[in-house]
Design an enzyme around this catalytic site. Structure first.
Site, PDB file in Angstrom:
ATOM      1  CG  ASN A 131      -1.833   1.137   1.340  1.00  0.00           C
ATOM      2  OD1 ASN A 131      -1.418   2.271   1.094  1.00  0.00           O
ATOM      3  ND2 ASN A 131      -3.077   0.905   1.711  1.00  0.00           N
ATOM      4  NE  ARG A 145      -7.467  12.244   5.412  1.00  0.00           N
ATOM      5  CZ  ARG A 145      -8.095  11.583   6.391  1.00  0.00           C
ATOM      6  NH1 ARG A 145      -7.514  10.557   6.969  1.00  0.00           N
ATOM      7  NH2 ARG A 145      -9.289  11.944   6.779  1.00  0.00           N
TER       8      ARG A 145
HETATM    9  N1  PXP Z   1      -5.832  -2.770   4.108  1.00  0.00           N
HETATM   10  C1  PXP Z   1      -6.739  -1.765   4.131  1.00  0.00           C
HETATM   11  C2  PXP Z   1      -8.149  -2.074   3.725  1.00  0.00           C
HETATM   12  C3  PXP Z   1      -6.361  -0.463   4.517  1.00  0.00           C
HETATM   13  O1  PXP Z   1      -7.271   0.522   4.515  1.00  0.00           O
HETATM   14  C4  PXP Z   1      -5.008  -0.223   4.852  1.00  0.00           C
HETATM   15  C5  PXP Z   1      -4.565   1.150   5.216  1.00  0.00           C
HETATM   16  O2  PXP Z   1      -5.198   1.629   6.302  1.00  0.00           O
HETATM   17  C6  PXP Z   1      -4.115  -1.298   4.813  1.00  0.00           C
HETATM   18  C7  PXP Z   1      -4.549  -2.552   4.441  1.00  0.00           C
HETATM   19  C8  PXP Z   1      -2.667  -1.103   5.151  1.00  0.00           C
HETATM   20  O3  PXP Z   1      -2.534  -0.815   6.497  1.00  0.00           O
HETATM   21  P1  PXP Z   1      -1.117  -0.390   7.065  1.00  0.00           P
HETATM   22  O4  PXP Z   1      -0.750   0.898   6.411  1.00  0.00           O
HETATM   23  O5  PXP Z   1      -1.354  -0.279   8.527  1.00  0.00           O
HETATM   24  O6  PXP Z   1      -0.159  -1.485   6.708  1.00  0.00           O
END
Ligand code: PXP
Length: 251
Positions: free
Chosen positions: A7, A58
């Site tokens: 991500n 954002r």
């Molecule tokens: N999966 C979803 C659906 C998310 O919204 C997010 C980000 O909040 C993530 C995974 C990744 O989370 P993180 O940044 O805590 O690894």
């Protein structure tokens, strides 16, 4: 082998912190570029790139998604709320995957799963429209049996289990085990129902091993910890290190 979705939202968060108002000056170097982050994550072994196009824009912008679609070589996973204009945008872009998530304008990041037991009509209709076009849809839900049953009832082929409560319970042994049991039971139930199980939120280099010991996941979506480590080692190497853990714990 559990796949790794990276991500890249927080690379855009950093960019927006300085360049929210894009200047008229064409010479300005607007950095960091989330597309470069995605391409480097791919070089480090990412199986997919995840980006959340929020209604409030954002962090990730429409142009980022267009550019990601054009340039990445792996799969594009768009996280979106069940909002008409964003669904239409996704239908235009044609990501490989869409993950339906809740959105609350005050939250810093996605804080809880969708509650499909209370209001699933919008999610059901989004899944129907996106699936018809060949986009594989998942729903981001808390690891609870009722949510799994509801996901099944609206035809979600994939669930992404919210691992935030587990991440937050790290090191508090009773609570940590309780959260791991919730994830394990939810994953088992989903798999019995023929639903593919992904997970995400708050997963890091330390807690990923225990998580993977309680269930078999198709894919983990990981952002913050990889972007954090990338400040020190670069995103390609940070991705490579997480990928190595997924390989190790899939064995
Ligand atoms: N999966 C979803 C659906 C998310 O919204 C997010 C980000 O909040 C993530 C995974 C990744 O989370 P993180 O940044 O805590 O690894």
């Amino acid at each position: 082998m559990t796949k790794l979705g990276v991500n890249i939202d927080h690379s855009a968060t950093l960019r927006q912190a300085r360049y929210r108002q894009i200047s008229e000056n064409p010479n300005l170097i607007v950095e960091p570029n989330p597309i470069e982050a995605a391409l480097l994550a791919e070089r480090g072994g990412a199986d997919s790139i995840t980006a959340h196009l929020r209604e409030d824009r954002r962090h990730i912008q429409d142009s980022d998604i267009i550019e990601l679609r054009r340039r990445i070589k792996t799969k594009l996973n768009m996280e979106i709320a069940c909002a008409e204009d964003i669904i239409n945008f996704a239908l235009n872009i044609m990501p490989d995957y869409v993950c339906l998530v809740p959105e609350n304008r005050m939250e810093i990041t996605t804080e809880g799963g969708l509650d499909l037991t209370r209001n699933c009509d919008k999610a059901a209709s989004a899944i129907e429209r996106l699936s018809k076009k060949g986009i594989v849809c998942s729903v981001f839900i808390d690891p609870d049996a009722a949510q799994i049953e509801a996901a099944k009832s609206i035809g979600a082929p994939v669930v992404e289990l919210h691992t935030g409560a587990y991440a937050n319970a790290w090191g508090i042994s009773g609570e940590e085990n309780f959260q791991l049991n919730r994830i394990s039971s939810a994953a088992r139930r989903a798999q019995e129902l023929g639903i593919v199980v992904n997970s995400g939120h708050g997963i890091n280099y330390d807690n990923v091993g225990k998580l993977m010991s309680v269930a078999k996941f198709n894919e983990l979506n990981i952002g913050h910890t990889i972007l954090s480590r990338s400040i020190f080692v670069g995103i390609e190497e940070a991705t490579r290190q997480m990928k190595a853990l997924l390989e190790k714990f899939s064995a």
